[in-house]
Design a protein around this motif. Structure first.
Motif, short mmCIF file in Angstrom:
data_model
loop_
_atom_site.label_atom_id
_atom_site.label_comp_id
_atom_site.label_asym_id
_atom_site.label_seq_id
_atom_site.Cartn_x
_atom_site.Cartn_y
_atom_site.Cartn_z
N ALA A 173 41.03 39.38 44.47
CA ALA A 173 41.02 39.70 43.04
C ALA A 173 41.47 38.53 42.17
O ALA A 173 41.09 38.45 41.00
CB ALA A 173 41.89 40.92 42.77
N ALA A 174 42.25 37.61 42.72
CA ALA A 174 42.74 36.47 41.93
C ALA A 174 41.71 35.35 41.84
O ALA A 174 41.84 34.45 41.01
CB ALA A 174 44.03 35.94 42.54
N ASP A 175 40.69 35.40 42.67
CA ASP A 175 39.63 34.37 42.66
C ASP A 175 38.85 34.49 41.35
O ASP A 175 38.40 35.58 40.99
CB ASP A 175 38.72 34.61 43.86
N PRO A 176 38.68 33.40 40.62
CA PRO A 176 37.94 33.47 39.35
C PRO A 176 36.50 34.00 39.53
O PRO A 176 35.95 34.62 38.62
CB PRO A 176 37.90 32.03 38.84
N GLU A 177 35.93 33.80 40.68
CA GLU A 177 34.57 34.27 40.95
C GLU A 177 34.53 35.80 41.07
O GLU A 177 33.49 36.42 40.82
CB GLU A 177 34.07 33.61 42.24
N PHE A 178 35.64 36.42 41.43
CA PHE A 178 35.69 37.87 41.60
C PHE A 178 35.26 38.59 40.32
O PHE A 178 34.41 39.49 40.37
CB PHE A 178 37.10 38.32 42.02
N ASP A 179 35.82 38.20 39.19
CA ASP A 179 35.50 38.89 37.93
C ASP A 179 34.02 38.77 37.58
O ASP A 179 33.40 39.74 37.15
CB ASP A 179 36.35 38.35 36.77
N ARG A 180 33.46 37.59 37.78
CA ARG A 180 32.03 37.40 37.49
C ARG A 180 31.18 38.29 38.39
O ARG A 180 30.27 38.98 37.93
CB ARG A 180 31.63 35.94 37.67
N LEU A 181 31.50 38.29 39.68
CA LEU A 181 30.71 39.06 40.64
C LEU A 181 30.83 40.56 40.40
O LEU A 181 29.82 41.28 40.41
CB LEU A 181 31.13 38.72 42.08
N ILE A 182 32.04 41.06 40.18
CA ILE A 182 32.21 42.50 40.00
C ILE A 182 31.57 42.97 38.69
O ILE A 182 30.95 44.03 38.64
CB ILE A 182 33.70 42.95 40.11
#
Length: 187
Positions: free
Chosen positions: A94-103
């Motif tokens: 969840a802390a990975d910046p890519e997580f927010d984009r992907l979700i």
């Protein structure tokens, strides 16, 4: 996982459950570790749902609806995009910046897919099939979801007969991995 009723009622209940999980993700701040827990839960539900649709719903769409082949192909293409997004999400916390984009992208894709099924495909199927046929499809979908994988497998076949042969084995392995790792569960 299994709700009862005809195939349309079953799949629409799945849609509501996934939307509820999406709401939980959106209610949490960026980086909150529970966003990953909920993303894993959504993935588990979406993969089971997609596999069941590919095994039973889309063949029925091809058989009973005018332009059914094109509709089923489009739905399967939507599934392939979502499955790749879910696969990419697996390696992010969840802390990975890519997580927010992907979700965010996944939620948008799934919401669009759900709207298309509920506004176009389901009403046509309800007209084209007898209540008994829809009930039988509901039973088949429920059984398929129990045996289906819970993790994305983008390279796995998504059309019969290969998907029906391979999905139960992958599902068994996925459920074992989920149990051993506690995937999709809160601490």
């Amino acid at each position: 996982m299994g709700h009862g009723g005809n195939v349309i009622d079953e799949l629409m209940t799945d849609h509501r459950e996934v939307e509820e999980i999406f709401g939980r993700i959106e209610a949490l701040p960026s980086g909150d570790k529970d966003r990953k827990v909920y993303a894993d839960q959504a993935t588990q539900e979406l993969v089971r749902h997609s596999v069941a649709e590919e095994e039973y719903l889309y063949p029925a769409v091809r058989e009973h609806l005018v332009n059914g082949n094109a509709m089923a192909d489009r739905e399967i293409e939507d599934h392939a995009k979502a499955e790749q997004l879910m696969k990419d999400l697996e390696s992010c916390d969840a802390a990975d910046p890519e997580f927010d984009r992907l979700i965010t992208t996944l939620m948008s894709e799934i919401r669009s897919h759900i709207a298309d099924e509920e506004q176009n495909l389901f009403p046509q199927l309800r007209v084209a099939c007898s209540p008994e046929a829809l009930d039988k499809l509901g039973d088949k979908v429920r059984t398929a979801k129990k045996l289906a994988p819970t993790r994305p497998h983008p390279s796995a076949p998504d059309t019969p007969p290969a998907n029906k042969l391979l999905a139960p084995g992958a599902g068994l392995v996925d459920r074992l991995r989920d149990t051993l790792t506690g995937r999709g569960k809160h601490d």
